[in-house]
Design a protein around this motif. Sequence first.
Motif, mmCIF file in Angstrom:
data_model
loop_
_atom_site.group_PDB
_atom_site.id
_atom_site.type_symbol
_atom_site.label_atom_id
_atom_site.label_comp_id
_atom_site.label_asym_id
_atom_site.label_seq_id
_atom_site.Cartn_x
_atom_site.Cartn_y
_atom_site.Cartn_z
ATOM 1 N N MET A 67 0.853 -1.140 -0.030
ATOM 2 C CA MET A 67 0.124 0.107 -0.115
ATOM 3 C C MET A 67 0.754 1.380 -0.047
ATOM 4 S SD MET A 67 -3.261 -0.621 -0.066
ATOM 5 C CE MET A 67 -4.264 -1.915 0.421
ATOM 6 N N PRO A 68 0.551 2.426 -0.627
ATOM 7 C CA PRO A 68 1.083 3.513 -0.771
ATOM 8 C C PRO A 68 1.321 4.081 0.476
ATOM 9 C CG PRO A 68 -0.777 3.663 -1.881
ATOM 10 C CD PRO A 68 -0.590 2.439 -1.624
ATOM 11 N N GLU A 69 2.230 4.915 0.929
ATOM 12 C CA GLU A 69 2.301 5.782 2.218
ATOM 13 C C GLU A 69 2.432 7.178 1.492
ATOM 14 O OE1 GLU A 69 5.151 4.378 4.575
ATOM 15 O OE2 GLU A 69 4.401 2.209 4.674
ATOM 16 N N GLY A 70 2.300 8.162 2.546
ATOM 17 C CA GLY A 70 2.319 9.680 2.223
ATOM 18 C C GLY A 70 2.113 10.557 3.447
ATOM 19 N N LYS A 71 1.984 11.733 3.366
ATOM 20 C CA LYS A 71 1.991 12.695 4.484
ATOM 21 C C LYS A 71 0.661 13.651 4.172
ATOM 22 C CE LYS A 71 5.567 15.103 5.865
ATOM 23 N NZ LYS A 71 5.960 14.329 7.256
ATOM 24 N N ILE A 72 -0.329 13.652 5.363
ATOM 25 C CA ILE A 72 -1.583 14.584 5.259
ATOM 26 C C ILE A 72 -0.744 16.201 5.133
ATOM 27 C CG2 ILE A 72 -3.375 15.444 6.188
ATOM 28 C CD1 ILE A 72 -3.788 12.677 7.249
ATOM 29 N N ILE A 73 -1.097 16.812 4.244
ATOM 30 C CA ILE A 73 -0.514 18.156 3.986
ATOM 31 C C ILE A 73 -1.746 19.303 4.146
ATOM 32 C CG2 ILE A 73 1.513 17.782 2.894
ATOM 33 C CD1 ILE A 73 -0.222 18.756 0.352
ATOM 34 N N LYS A 74 -3.154 18.724 4.317
ATOM 35 C CA LYS A 74 -3.975 19.550 4.359
ATOM 36 C C LYS A 74 -5.368 18.913 4.870
ATOM 37 C CE LYS A 74 -6.239 21.707 0.845
ATOM 38 N NZ LYS A 74 -6.469 22.654 -0.473
ATOM 39 N N ALA A 75 -6.200 19.424 5.757
ATOM 40 C CA ALA A 75 -7.340 18.741 6.243
ATOM 41 C C ALA A 75 -8.435 19.608 5.933
ATOM 42 C CB ALA A 75 -7.271 18.233 7.617
ATOM 43 N N LEU A 76 -9.596 19.406 5.312
ATOM 44 C CA LEU A 76 -10.626 20.537 5.017
ATOM 45 C C LEU A 76 -11.896 19.674 4.547
ATOM 46 C CD1 LEU A 76 -11.016 23.282 4.718
ATOM 47 C CD2 LEU A 76 -10.550 23.227 2.077
ATOM 48 N N SER A 77 -12.828 20.252 5.399
ATOM 49 C CA SER A 77 -14.313 19.631 5.279
ATOM 50 C C SER A 77 -14.453 18.092 5.095
ATOM 51 C CB SER A 77 -14.833 20.237 3.979
ATOM 52 O OG SER A 77 -14.658 21.773 3.898
ATOM 53 N N GLY A 78 -13.864 17.398 5.939
ATOM 54 C CA GLY A 78 -13.812 15.879 5.959
ATOM 55 C C GLY A 78 -13.104 15.149 4.871
ATOM 56 N N PHE A 79 -11.960 15.923 4.258
ATOM 57 C CA PHE A 79 -11.063 15.290 3.452
ATOM 58 C C PHE A 79 -9.754 15.634 3.773
ATOM 59 C CE2 PHE A 79 -14.634 16.214 0.526
ATOM 60 C CZ PHE A 79 -14.916 15.123 -0.138
ATOM 61 N N TYR A 80 -8.925 14.673 3.555
ATOM 62 C CA TYR A 80 -7.489 14.702 3.816
ATOM 63 C C TYR A 80 -6.490 14.514 2.481
ATOM 64 C CZ TYR A 80 -9.401 13.468 8.453
ATOM 65 O OH TYR A 80 -10.157 13.550 9.552
ATOM 66 N N TYR A 81 -5.814 15.534 2.182
ATOM 67 C CA TYR A 81 -4.999 15.813 1.190
ATOM 68 C C TYR A 81 -3.708 15.126 1.427
ATOM 69 C CZ TYR A 81 -8.720 18.485 -0.328
ATOM 70 O OH TYR A 81 -10.217 18.707 -0.664
ATOM 71 N N VAL A 82 -3.086 13.758 0.897
ATOM 72 C CA VAL A 82 -2.149 13.100 1.189
ATOM 73 C C VAL A 82 -1.084 13.438 0.029
ATOM 74 C CG1 VAL A 82 -1.149 10.959 1.833
ATOM 75 C CG2 VAL A 82 -3.409 11.492 2.538
ATOM 76 N N SER A 83 0.147 13.895 0.299
ATOM 77 C CA SER A 83 1.457 14.042 -0.467
ATOM 78 C C SER A 83 2.033 12.687 -0.470
ATOM 79 C CB SER A 83 1.923 15.494 -0.031
ATOM 80 O OG SER A 83 2.980 15.455 -0.974
ATOM 81 N N ASN A 84 2.391 12.454 -1.658
ATOM 82 C CA ASN A 84 3.189 11.104 -2.015
ATOM 83 C C ASN A 84 4.113 11.293 -3.071
ATOM 84 O OD1 ASN A 84 1.772 9.144 -4.000
ATOM 85 N ND2 ASN A 84 0.267 10.491 -3.157
ATOM 86 N N GLU A 85 4.839 10.307 -3.368
ATOM 87 C CA GLU A 85 5.828 10.526 -4.387
ATOM 88 C C GLU A 85 5.028 10.776 -5.903
ATOM 89 O OE1 GLU A 85 6.338 5.703 -5.241
ATOM 90 O OE2 GLU A 85 7.826 6.929 -4.478
ATOM 91 N N ASN A 86 4.024 10.478 -5.911
ATOM 92 C CA ASN A 86 2.902 10.741 -7.092
ATOM 93 C C ASN A 86 2.327 11.988 -7.369
ATOM 94 O OD1 ASN A 86 3.871 8.111 -8.470
ATOM 95 N ND2 ASN A 86 2.613 7.138 -7.151
ATOM 96 N N GLY A 87 2.338 12.693 -6.152
ATOM 97 C CA GLY A 87 1.511 13.748 -6.296
ATOM 98 C C GLY A 87 0.672 14.206 -4.888
#
Length: 293
Positions: free
Chosen positions: A1-21
């Motif tokens: 499974m891919p891994e990443g870092k949450i860079i933004k949390a907004l309105s119930g969504f989490y935006y995860v940065s990883n090597e593909n974007g």
Amino acid sequence: MPEGKIIKALSGFYYVSNENGVVQCRGRGIFRKNKITPLVGDEVVFQAENDKEGYILEVKERKNELVRPPIANVDQAILVFSAVEPEFSTALLDRFLVLVEYNHIKPIICITKMDLTNDEQKSRLDGFAGDYRNAGYEVIFTSSETSEGLEKLSPHIEGKISVFAGQSGVGKSSLLNAIRPDLDLKTDVISSHLGRGKHTTRHVELLSIKNGLVADTPGFSSLEFTDLEVEELNACFPDIAQISEDCKFRGCLHMAEPKCAVKTAVVSGTLPEYRYEHYKDFLLEIKDRKPRY
């Protein structure tokens, strides 16, 4: 499974940065069941078929976390306080410092809006800066308007995850705009009636600045010591903790105990009286805190 870092949390969504974007994710229901809330800064495991429909499956162990602002895995906290508008407050700064020290995060004190000060105000702030430097803290004077101090602040950001935190209206967003103008973060003026700023930042987001990640966070005006215990407060004042090694009694709370080195340091001028007064105020606040059930 891919891994990443949450860079933004907004309105119930989490935006995860990883090597593909960056992938827009939701949290699985298991997090609510286990009372785990993903935070900006979290290292996570996720699954996604495209960049709009991902799910966070696991939150990796955190090295630290803050509640207000909600962020995890921070290397340092840049505590932004204005010289004026709103007026510089050692009591509020000490509250922030205690919270940051309790969470084992390195603090850097940044006093901005120096372009608005007169000679008397500058002299007063120099005195406070000397006190905090003697306590072991880095203190940097800055101005978003004149770029004063930005060359001293920028190297601290490189290669680190930093949280910019402070009272609303002190100029956090303006300072970040000055360091990286293309950010164009929204700023607002101070309310002349209330003497404080509006909350121009609405969510926590990690921004790429000077080869580091910086969290621009919503401003807030108060902090509560919800988890801090009486016995832990001493360690959150590094200057007091060092002096307390000479107290006669182990576990001295520096209140009514005899032969207290901290009280002696206040009388001699070695420890600034306002630091000690804030320590006592916080200690009583923690003692009076209603127990949680």
